[in-house]
Design an enzyme around this catalytic site. Structure first.
Site, PDB file in Angstrom:
ATOM      1  N   THR A 208       1.185  -1.015  -0.036  1.00  0.00           N
ATOM      2  CA  THR A 208       0.051   0.434   0.358  1.00  0.00           C
ATOM      3  C   THR A 208       0.503   1.558  -0.012  1.00  0.00           C
ATOM      4  OG1 THR A 208      -1.792  -0.927   1.184  1.00  0.00           O
ATOM      5  CG2 THR A 208      -1.916   1.273   1.410  1.00  0.00           C
ATOM      6  N   ARG A 236     -14.926  -5.922   0.032  1.00  0.00           N
ATOM      7  CA  ARG A 236     -13.985  -5.046   1.203  1.00  0.00           C
ATOM      8  C   ARG A 236     -13.720  -3.771   1.135  1.00  0.00           C
ATOM      9  NH1 ARG A 236      -9.053  -4.222   3.157  1.00  0.00           N
ATOM     10  NH2 ARG A 236      -8.182  -4.800   4.435  1.00  0.00           N
ATOM     11  N   VAL A 237     -13.727  -3.369   2.015  1.00  0.00           N
ATOM     12  CA  VAL A 237     -13.166  -1.974   1.996  1.00  0.00           C
ATOM     13  C   VAL A 237     -12.401  -1.598   3.591  1.00  0.00           C
ATOM     14  CG1 VAL A 237     -13.145   0.674   2.533  1.00  0.00           C
ATOM     15  CG2 VAL A 237     -15.123  -1.049   0.771  1.00  0.00           C
ATOM     16  N   GLY A 238     -11.007  -1.496   3.240  1.00  0.00           N
ATOM     17  CA  GLY A 238     -10.272  -1.448   4.125  1.00  0.00           C
ATOM     18  C   GLY A 238      -9.837  -0.445   4.888  1.00  0.00           C
ATOM     19  N   ASP A 239      -8.922   0.356   5.274  1.00  0.00           N
ATOM     20  CA  ASP A 239      -8.801   1.351   6.500  1.00  0.00           C
ATOM     21  C   ASP A 239      -8.797   2.485   5.603  1.00  0.00           C
ATOM     22  OD1 ASP A 239      -6.567  -0.174   6.176  1.00  0.00           O
ATOM     23  OD2 ASP A 239      -5.401   1.702   7.528  1.00  0.00           O
ATOM     24  N   THR A 259      -0.293   2.101   7.004  1.00  0.00           N
ATOM     25  CA  THR A 259      -0.718   0.603   6.587  1.00  0.00           C
ATOM     26  C   THR A 259      -0.267  -0.528   7.170  1.00  0.00           C
ATOM     27  OG1 THR A 259       0.720  -0.718   4.660  1.00  0.00           O
ATOM     28  CG2 THR A 259       1.402   0.977   6.608  1.00  0.00           C
ATOM     29  N   GLY A 260      -1.287  -1.682   6.775  1.00  0.00           N
ATOM     30  CA  GLY A 260      -1.366  -2.800   7.843  1.00  0.00           C
ATOM     31  C   GLY A 260      -2.569  -3.515   7.252  1.00  0.00           C
ATOM     32  N   GLY A 262      -5.730  -3.221   7.300  1.00  0.00           N
ATOM     33  CA  GLY A 262      -6.521  -2.620   7.453  1.00  0.00           C
ATOM     34  C   GLY A 262      -7.620  -3.033   8.957  1.00  0.00           C
TER      35      GLY A 262
HETATM   36  N1  ASP Z   1      -4.613  -0.750   4.874  1.00  0.00           N
HETATM   37  C1  ASP Z   1      -4.175  -1.548   3.866  1.00  0.00           C
HETATM   38  C2  ASP Z   1      -5.639  -2.623   3.446  1.00  0.00           C
HETATM   39  O1  ASP Z   1      -5.798  -2.796   4.765  1.00  0.00           O
HETATM   40  C3  ASP Z   1      -3.318  -2.724   2.963  1.00  0.00           C
HETATM   41  C4  ASP Z   1      -1.725  -2.576   3.310  1.00  0.00           C
HETATM   42  O2  ASP Z   1      -1.669  -1.398   4.261  1.00  0.00           O
HETATM   43  O3  ASP Z   1      -1.015  -3.131   3.162  1.00  0.00           O
HETATM   44  O4  ASP Z   1      -6.991  -2.417   3.042  1.00  0.00           O
END
Ligand code: ASP
Length: 341
Positions: A208, A236-239, A259-260, A262
């Site tokens: 990301t 799906r929607v992330g953070d 990032t991580g 989410g």
């Molecule tokens: N945070 C992002 C998500 O969950 C993924 C990522 O940061 O690698 O969509």
């Protein structure tokens, strides 16, 4: 006082392990994702291509700032470089959903006005950050999703492409491996693989991108763009596109991109929580970032990283994964890029 001393100790301890950089005099901070980024995973040539891409993104953003561009424009320029590079999980190079699609999320926030824009689950916007900026600047809304977001972006003059533009063989193979593992788990009667955190499946989370910039007017902006997580459910929607979770900016506190995994950043409203620690407790960006990444998110079982920059140029890059693609530029144009602890 006790919690202040505790957080100081925490910061000192973690600094020793190399999981954080803190600095002053910065005008841009950037990440290219946190995850299983270990020296053993890259040969020198591969490592060099990541470093070059991060350096180019930082230099591009810096040059915009130097020319007097706004922090929003600088964030957009830096993120474009990474969205266009298939090494990163954003734009071209985005990961695939369980059903073999690329569904991308992006957000931008302007710290001087607290205006924000986001798109989610888009498959046709070549640079999803452009879609987010169009929503912020040209609509009455903060977030648009799916075909509605794409139609709006197209009308606003943002470049649309056929979904096949986002296909890359490397990400497709990553999905195939994840699907093979899913069926193995199903055979074993274990249906948990889809929700296991990256500690168990580190290959799912990678790349990301996000940036925070400070312009000559002293204004901050933060942006994040992602393909999400390999093998995620459709829809799906992330953070990343959620204002206050993966992206936030306020001149009065700081700009943040996360990032991580989410879901954990959403449940802890990570970016806004960090900003609130600065606002209401008077903490530094370093203290706030560490509180989230070392305590609040791991307490729920999540992991990842975040980049923070305040309006005086104090920056912090922090993560609890093996590595995070990251870097910053100082006022005099000096670029620093790191991958590992
Ligand atoms: N945070 C992002 C998500 O969950 C993924 C990522 O940061 O690698 O969509």
């Amino acid at each position: 006082m006790r919690s202040f001393l505790l957080s100081l100790l925490l910061v000192a301890g973690v600094l020793l392990q190399g999981r954080s950089q803190q600095f002053s005099g910065a005008v841009m901070v950037l990440h290219g994702g946190a995850g299983n980024i270990l020296p053993s995973e890259f040969n020198p040539a591969q490592e060099a291509t990541y470093r070059e891409a991060l350096t180019l993104a930082l230099r591009t953003g810096y040059e915009r700032l130097k020319a007097g561009a706004s922090s929003v424009e600088a964030v957009q320029a830096a993120i474009h470089v990474l969205e266009d590079n298939p090494l990163f999980n954003a734009g071209k190079g985005s990961v695939f959903t369980h059903d073999g699609k690329n569904e991308m999320d992006a957000a931008i926030m302007d710290g001087s006005t607290l205006k924000a824009g986001a798109v989610a689950d888009v498959s046709r916007i070549r640079n999803p950050i452009d879609g987010a900026i169009a929503v912020m600047q040209r609509s009455r809304h903060v977030m648009l999703v799916g075909p509605g977001a794409e139609a709006f972006a197209g009308k606003a003059g943002v470049t649309l492409v056929d979904p096949s533009y986002f296909f890359t063989e490397k990400r497709w193979q990553e999905l195939q491996r994840a699907l093979a593992r899913d069926s193995l788990d199903a055979l074993k009667g274990d249906s948990s693989s889809a929700v296991l955190p990256p500690v168990e499946h580190p290959e799912l989370m990678f790349g990301t991108v996000g940036a925070v910039a400070l312009d000559q007017q002293g204004h901050l902006a933060a942006g994040t763009s992602t393909g999400g997580i390999t093998d995620k459910m459709n829809g799906r929607v992330g953070d990343s596109p959620i204002i206050g979770a993966g992206t936030y900016a306020d001149d009065a506190t700081c700009g943040i991109s996360c990032t991580g995994w989410g879901e954990y950043f959403m449940r802890t409203v990570a970016a806004k929580t960090a900003a609130d620690l600065i606002r209401f407790k008077g903490w530094t960006v370093g203290q706030a970032g560490h509180a989230l990444i070392d305590s609040i998110i791991p307490a729920l079982g999540g992991d990842g990283g975040m980049i923070l920059l305040d309006a005086r140029g104090n920056g912090c890059l922090v993560f609890d994964t093996p590595g995070m693609f990251r870097g910053w530029v100082s006022r005099d144009g000096k670029i620093s890029v790191l991958m590992y602890r």
